[in-house]
Design a protein around this motif. Structure first.
Motif, short mmCIF file in Angstrom:
data_model
loop_
_atom_site.label_atom_id
_atom_site.label_comp_id
_atom_site.label_asym_id
_atom_site.label_seq_id
_atom_site.Cartn_x
_atom_site.Cartn_y
_atom_site.Cartn_z
N PHE A 363 0.82 -1.21 0.00
CA PHE A 363 0.00 0.00 0.00
C PHE A 363 0.85 1.26 0.00
O PHE A 363 0.45 2.29 -0.56
N ILE A 366 1.61 2.00 -3.57
CA ILE A 366 0.44 2.61 -4.24
C ILE A 366 0.34 4.09 -3.85
O ILE A 366 0.13 4.96 -4.70
N ILE A 375 -9.30 3.94 -4.13
CA ILE A 375 -9.02 2.51 -4.17
C ILE A 375 -10.34 1.77 -3.97
O ILE A 375 -11.05 2.01 -2.99
N GLY A 377 -11.96 -1.93 -3.57
CA GLY A 377 -11.54 -3.28 -3.23
C GLY A 377 -12.64 -4.31 -3.32
O GLY A 377 -13.83 -4.00 -3.18
N HIS A 390 -5.40 0.58 6.48
CA HIS A 390 -5.23 1.65 5.48
C HIS A 390 -6.02 2.89 5.90
O HIS A 390 -7.21 2.81 6.20
N CYS A 392 -7.07 7.13 5.15
CA CYS A 392 -7.30 8.08 4.07
C CYS A 392 -7.35 9.50 4.64
O CYS A 392 -7.72 9.70 5.79
N TYR A 398 -11.54 5.29 -0.28
CA TYR A 398 -11.37 3.84 -0.18
C TYR A 398 -12.71 3.21 0.16
O TYR A 398 -13.41 3.64 1.08
N HIS A 400 -14.81 -0.97 -0.27
CA HIS A 400 -14.73 -2.34 -0.79
C HIS A 400 -15.99 -3.11 -0.42
O HIS A 400 -16.87 -2.61 0.28
N ALA A 415 -14.97 -0.21 -9.85
CA ALA A 415 -13.88 0.73 -10.14
C ALA A 415 -14.17 1.53 -11.41
O ALA A 415 -13.85 2.72 -11.50
N ILE A 428 -7.77 2.96 -8.53
CA ILE A 428 -7.12 1.66 -8.42
C ILE A 428 -8.18 0.62 -8.07
O ILE A 428 -8.95 0.79 -7.13
N CYS A 429 -8.22 -0.46 -8.85
CA CYS A 429 -9.08 -1.60 -8.54
C CYS A 429 -8.23 -2.68 -7.86
O CYS A 429 -7.14 -3.00 -8.33
N LEU A 430 -8.74 -3.22 -6.78
CA LEU A 430 -7.99 -4.23 -6.02
C LEU A 430 -8.87 -5.47 -5.85
O LEU A 430 -9.85 -5.46 -5.10
#
Length: 536
Positions: A363, A366, A375, A377, A390, A392, A398, A400, A415, A428-430
């Motif tokens: 991370f 990134i 991001i 997720g 993580h 922010c 962020y 997910h 994303a 960013i796709c995770l």
């Protein structure tokens, strides 16, 4: 011809809708009659679940409802999972579908795409479902939907339009937007009681959920005024910046933060959080048991009567209520404010000591190469790490699917939706190599859209988290060691750049190359080369 299909997009545009995610079908083509003239952009996913996830990602990134056009029958059954994720996380989503002609409803005669009752099918995954029986009612029904999005606990709304209603004459119907109600604030007497209790507290604590996402300024001011350390759930990351001296970071599922919440704080102010299992008991410590006084703020009255009993429930919008509360509360003295910052620093140090070096480095790379990124997720190992560790600086950077409903296959389409909503920001796709296979087809959608989304596929050759659960319970690893396709080659086949990274240095080089590329890219990241073991 001015019918329902020409009126609908004009009305949507009046409510600020910019994009529609949908897959045209023979039953829904009339919904498209006025789309070109309306100025709305249409994006075509490759599956209705992808449409729902794109709308979800768009809504989370922008705060505006994502809108989908869906066909009858299989279109509705396909999108139900995405609606469930959005409902669980209170995400505004408008799903507009076709349904068979009014005279054919519930007849069971084998019509194309026929279901006995589409509204009943989706009733458990939406705020309400409405069958439009007359085109003249469309403006009123849309107003109800947007009132949910703006002044109540948001979530999906479903409107189905029978085939014969779609072609009804819409001439003379007022297509102006209805004025929408403002969100409510809590009653003044309840605000006074809460302010008094907070003013008397010696170890206050602020806990934030997704319902607090629009209240960053008043919440930060309130925390500073009282010297309150701030714990955030996943959906509240960045509401108080992660670098703020009162921000604790971590997750309320961590043992030391649960102890602070349950045993150390004398007054807890919980804003827009349901105290759900995936946020507060991710490590199976048991139900939350708060010993101090609890003040809860929530826009949903039913939510105030779930999970944890409040001493003072405040029914209202987080922002409006916190503004009123901050104006009423007495500021803590300088010594107590200093003590609050010290408590936060100690809690933060305990969280930092728990971080896995490999995932932390991932991370950090990134953050260095793609600063300010959103991001998005999936349910995958790095997302589990991010949920806990993580931080922010801003909200909506962020999110997910690992908390709440916990779907797989979310990140690829979500994303894309986030990037369409915020084209000025990197996205960013995770996802994992297992979860990514649920919606692989949306890589083709991403290539067609052409926006610069960087897809990171965490490759551990299967469902790594479920393998861990099986190992811990002495269950044979069945169904979790998957055949994994060559993701980089698939990306190239779909029309985007494909890369492979097997160690940290290679990952950084690939990420920088993806940033330099103007279109979408995918990096197949080998877990074995970047992080050994599980994220905690």
């Amino acid at each position: 011809m001015h019918n329902c299909g020409t009126l609908l997009p004009r009305l949507l545009a009046k409510y600020g809708v910019e994009i529609v995610f949908g897959i045209p079908g023979v039953h829904s083509v009339e919904l498209y009659r006025g789309l070109e003239q309306s100025g709305l952009r249409h994006v075509t996913p490759r599956h209705e679940q992808g449409a729902g996830f794109m709308a979800d990602g768009y809504a989370r990134a922008t705060g505006k409802p994502g809108v989908c056009f869906i066909i009858t029958g299989p279109g509705m059954t396909n999108i139900v999972t995405a609606m469930g994720q959005a409902l669980q996380d209170s995400i505004p989503m408008l799903v507009i579908s076709a349904v068979n002609r009014r005279a054919d409803l519930a007849m069971g005669e084998g019509r194309l795409h026929e279901l006995p009752n589409q509204g009943a099918l989706v009733s458990g995954v939406c705020r309400f479902s409405h069958t439009l029986m007359d085109v003249r009612n469309l403006p009123k029904v849309l107003a109800r939907a947007f009132a949910v999005f703006t002044s109540q606990r948001p979530g999906p709304v479903h409107i189905e339009i029978p085939l014969d209603v779609m072609v009804q004459d819409a001439s003379g119907i007022d297509d102006s937007a209805w004025p929408l109600p403002s969100p409510p604030a809590a009653a003044s007497r309840d605000i006074e009681q809460a302010a008094k209790l907070l003013g008397e507290a010696r170890r206050p604590l602020l806990v934030l959920g997704g319902g607090a996402i629009g209240a960053a300024k008043p919440l930060t001011a309130l925390a500073e005024k009282l010297g309150m350390p701030v714990i955030n759930t996943n959906n509240a990351k960045g509401v108080v910046p992660g670098s703020h001296p009162l921000a604790v970071g971590g997750s309320p599922s961590l043992k030391h933060l649960r102890q602070e919440l349950e045993q150390q704080a004398d007054v807890v102010l919980a804003v827009g959080t349901e105290f759900g299992e995936t946020d507060y008991d991710f490590f199976f410590l048991g139900d939350v048991d708060i010993r101090g006084k609890l003040i809860r703020i929530d826009i949903d009255a039913a939510q105030l009567c779930r999970n944890v009993k409040a001493d003072i429930p405040l029914l209202g919008d987080a922002g409006e209520t916190c503004v009123a509360l901050e104006q009423q509360v007495t500021a803590a003295d300088v010594e107590q404010q200093r003590a609050g910052r010290q408590r936060a620093a100690e809690l933060r140090q305990q969280e930092e000591a728990l971080r896995h070096e490999g995932y932390q480095a991932f991370f950090a790379t990134i953050g260095e190469v793609v600063p300010e990124a959103i991001i998005v997720g999936d349910s995958t190992q790095p997302a589990y790490f991010a949920q806990v560790h993580h931080n922010c600086e801003l909200p909506r950077r962020y999110f997910h699917s690992a908390t709440g409903f916990g779907t797989l296959g979310y990140a690829f389409p979500a994303a894309v939706g986030a990037k369409l909503g915020c084209p000025e920001l990197p996205v960013i796709c995770l996802t994992g190599d297992g979860g990514g296979q649920f919606t692989l087809n949306e890589l083709s959608s991403a290539a067609e859209v052409g926006e610069q989304v960087i897809f990171l596929v965490w490759n551990n050759q299967g469902h790594g988290e479920i393998r861990r659960f099986m190992d811990e319970r002495d269950i044979a690893q069945i169904g979790v060691n998957l055949h994994t396709p060559d993701y980089a080659a698939l990306a190239e086949a779909c029309g985007m750049k494909g890369y492979r990274a097997s160690d940290p240095a290679e990952f950084e080089r690939c990420l920088r190359a993806a940033v330099a590329h103007s279109g979408p890219s995918l990096i197949d990241v080998s877990e074995a080369g970047l992080a050994s073991g599980y994220p905690w």
